[in-house]
Write an enzyme that holds these catalytic residues in place. Structure first.
Site, PDB file in Angstrom:
ATOM      1  N   GLU A   1       0.839  -1.201   0.000  1.00  0.00           N
ATOM      2  CA  GLU A   1       0.000   0.000   0.000  1.00  0.00           C
ATOM      3  C   GLU A   1       0.874   1.251   0.000  1.00  0.00           C
ATOM      4  OE1 GLU A   1      -3.566   1.965   2.781  1.00  0.00           O
ATOM      5  OE2 GLU A   1      -2.204   0.461   3.611  1.00  0.00           O
TER       6      GLU A   1
ATOM      7  N   LYS B   1      -9.683   2.234  -3.058  1.00  0.00           N
ATOM      8  CA  LYS B   1     -10.172   1.720  -1.776  1.00  0.00           C
ATOM      9  C   LYS B   1     -11.542   2.306  -1.460  1.00  0.00           C
ATOM     10  CE  LYS B   1      -8.585   1.206   3.028  1.00  0.00           C
ATOM     11  NZ  LYS B   1      -7.517   1.567   3.981  1.00  0.00           N
TER      12      LYS B   1
ATOM     13  N   CYS C   1      -5.430  -2.860   2.671  1.00  0.00           N
ATOM     14  CA  CYS C   1      -5.242  -2.762   4.116  1.00  0.00           C
ATOM     15  C   CYS C   1      -6.485  -3.177   4.897  1.00  0.00           C
ATOM     16  CB  CYS C   1      -4.809  -1.338   4.461  1.00  0.00           C
ATOM     17  SG  CYS C   1      -4.155  -1.155   6.150  1.00  0.00           S
TER      18      CYS C   1
END
Length: 520
Positions: free
Chosen positions: A277, A339, A389
């Site tokens: 990430e 995301k 994540c």
């Protein structure tokens, strides 16, 4: 005077039960990775079952809250590490923030305990039925915790068996919430046996062993099913191990990129290169020179999947996204994913107009959520889903329902949490998503834990926290779609409904047995 003494005695009795509840909640932390002490699971939840016996709804609420305070106060204490990354700005908030979050999350065990007390007192439920009620109440509370206010399904009760291969497999049918239901039910039975009298005590205890054997046996059967051969794709995960304090400093940008390029260029067979990430500390689509340098490091026919920030300017302003982008050996960006499940106060500030709070991560503005799970098609690899994540912790929300991928790439950055138990707990969530979806998960983390996880949740290879290095491995095979992958949490409802039906039928049969007729 007598009433006053009675009130004092009741208060002391309540405080004693709350203290025991707090200790039992704290013990649950040792049931999760990296400890995974299975024997403590029935100790913790049987203790809760016994403590809640014959208490009022109000007292149950407080006991459940104390249990949750022990569970989360210790279980998520590692979050404080993130506040010390920039200690001068946020260090003073570490203890109050963790304490406040723990107290808030403890409301969910309090809901479970009070619901259990309300129903069991009204219906005078005991034994197996009472254990079933506790499991149902607990599972409902966990499900709410995973959905209310964006949700935080961290350390679900079912994760206590993530390190036990056969015991985690039922999640393929009923998901992690369903696994929690099974674990709580079986773990409360020794408590019911402790309270029971006569022959009931032995029968309940044997029932607990039988249920555990059934769960283990069902999980073991999953390993007997045929798994397709691996697709023959060679992966390379790069764990740059760049400290969070240094990552975004402008003077370190060149050194960070050079580190990733050097490690990526080491000899070996690579089809897909994977960076963590925000591994690239800048806007990759705006930096032609950086893309060219990356492309030069890629063997012909190889693609890179890397986490990068992104921004889009419109008439309404500039929007920032946390993304994973795919780059080929010609420096062309092939595809990307934004995301969609953002971290409150980490990637955006809820109610920003009302709360005078800065977010922990650096940047020019809050991140904007993407549209949802998405499957990427790369010319050099099978279809891939992406979870960035925090997104990997949400059961049933990591895969595009319309286009099922063949594997999941989990790009993450646990550098915020140092060498605490947080990264191990985060890895446990990823392993459970692999079981639920029947898909391998490939996890690239900045400072660890990077891992290759097969479709049964087994870690095939890993780079631990604090290591700098590469991990070369083949992509494991995907299993056929699981029942949970097809049905989602409807499978959980079916499990609870069928469990209650069987228990009630069994209880009715017992009441109609020979002993009951003689009594009549």
């Amino acid at each position: 005077m007598t009433e006053r003494r009675d009130r004092i005695a009741q208060g002391r009795h309540l405080l004693a039960r709350m203290a025991l509840g707090f200790v039992a909640g704290a013990l649950t932390v040792l049931t999760f990775p990296p400890f995974s002490i299975l024997a403590l699971v029935p100790v913790a939840y049987s203790a809760l079952f016994v403590i809640l016996a014959k208490v009022s709804v109000g007292h149950a609420l407080l006991i459940g809250w104390a249990f949750g305070l022990g569970q989360f106060g210790f279980g998520i204490s590692w979050i404080s590490e993130s506040f010390y990354v920039e200690a001068d700005r946020f260090g003073a908030l570490a203890i109050p923030a963790v304490a406040g979050l723990s107290a808030g999350l403890a409301i969910f065990p309090a809901i479970a305990a009070s619901l259990f007390a309300a129903v069991s007192r009204r219906k005078v439920l005991t034994g197996v039925i009472a254990c079933l009620l506790l499991a149902t109440s607990w599972t409902l509370a966990e499900w709410l915790r995973g959905h209310i206010l964006t949700g935080l399904p961290w350390n679900l009760a079912g994760y206590a068996v993530v390190d036990y291969a056969a015991l985690r497999q039922p999640a393929a049918w009923v998901g992690s919430y369903g696994l929690s239901f099974l674990i709580i039910f079986v773990s409360a039975l020794p408590g019911a046996a402790f309270i029971a009298v006569g022959k009931q005590r032995g029968a309940i205890f044997l029932g607990a062993l039988a249920c555990l054997a059934v769960i283990w046996g069902a999980g073991a059967l999953r390993f007997q099913t045929e798994v397709p051969p691996p697709p023959g794709i060679d992966l390379r995960l790069v764990q740059g191990n760049v400290p969070q304090k240094e990552k975004w400093a402008p003077e370190n940008r060149e050194a960070t990129l050079a580190r990733y390029l050097e490690m990526s260029s080491r000899p070996g067979n690579v089809d897909v290169l994977l960076w963590p990430e925000t591994a690239f500390p800048g806007f990759l689509d705006e930096d032609a020179e950086a893309r060219a340098r990356i492309a030069d490091a890629l063997p012909e026919g190889t693609a890179l999947l890397t986490g990068v920030p992104d921004r889009v300017s419109t008439e309404d302003g500039t929007f920032y996204f946390n993304t994973v982008q795919a780059l080929d050996d010609t420096a062309k960006i092939l595809d990307g994913y934004a995301k969609h499940h953002l971290v409150p106060f980490g990637e955006y500030v809820p109610l920003r107009g009302w709360l005078p709070i800065e977010r922990l991560t650096q940047g020019m503005g809050d991140f904007t959520p993407g549209p949802g799970p998405r499957t990427l098609a790369l010319p050099v690899a099978p279809l891939v889903g992406v979870a960035i994540c925090y997104e990997i912790i949400f059961p049933g929300h990591v895969v595009d329902d319309l286009f099922r991928p063949d594997w999941i790439f989990n790009a993450t950055n646990d550098a915020w949490f140092g060498t605490s138990i947080g990264p191990e707990q985060h890895l446990a969530s990823a392993r459970m998503r692999a079981v639920e979806e029947g898909l391998p998960i490939v996890r690239a983390a900045n400072t660890g834990i990077s891992a290759i996880i097969d479709a049964s949740g087994e870690v095939l290879a890993r780079l631990d926290t604090g290591e700098t290095g590469i991990l070369d491995a083949g992509l494991p095979a995907a299993r056929p779609p699981t029942p949970y992958g097809r049905l989602g949490d409807w499978a959980l409802l079916a499990l609870i409904a069928s469990s209650w039906a069987l228990a009630l039928i069994g209880e009715k049969a017992v009441r109609r047995g020979p002993g009951s007729r003689c009594h009549a």
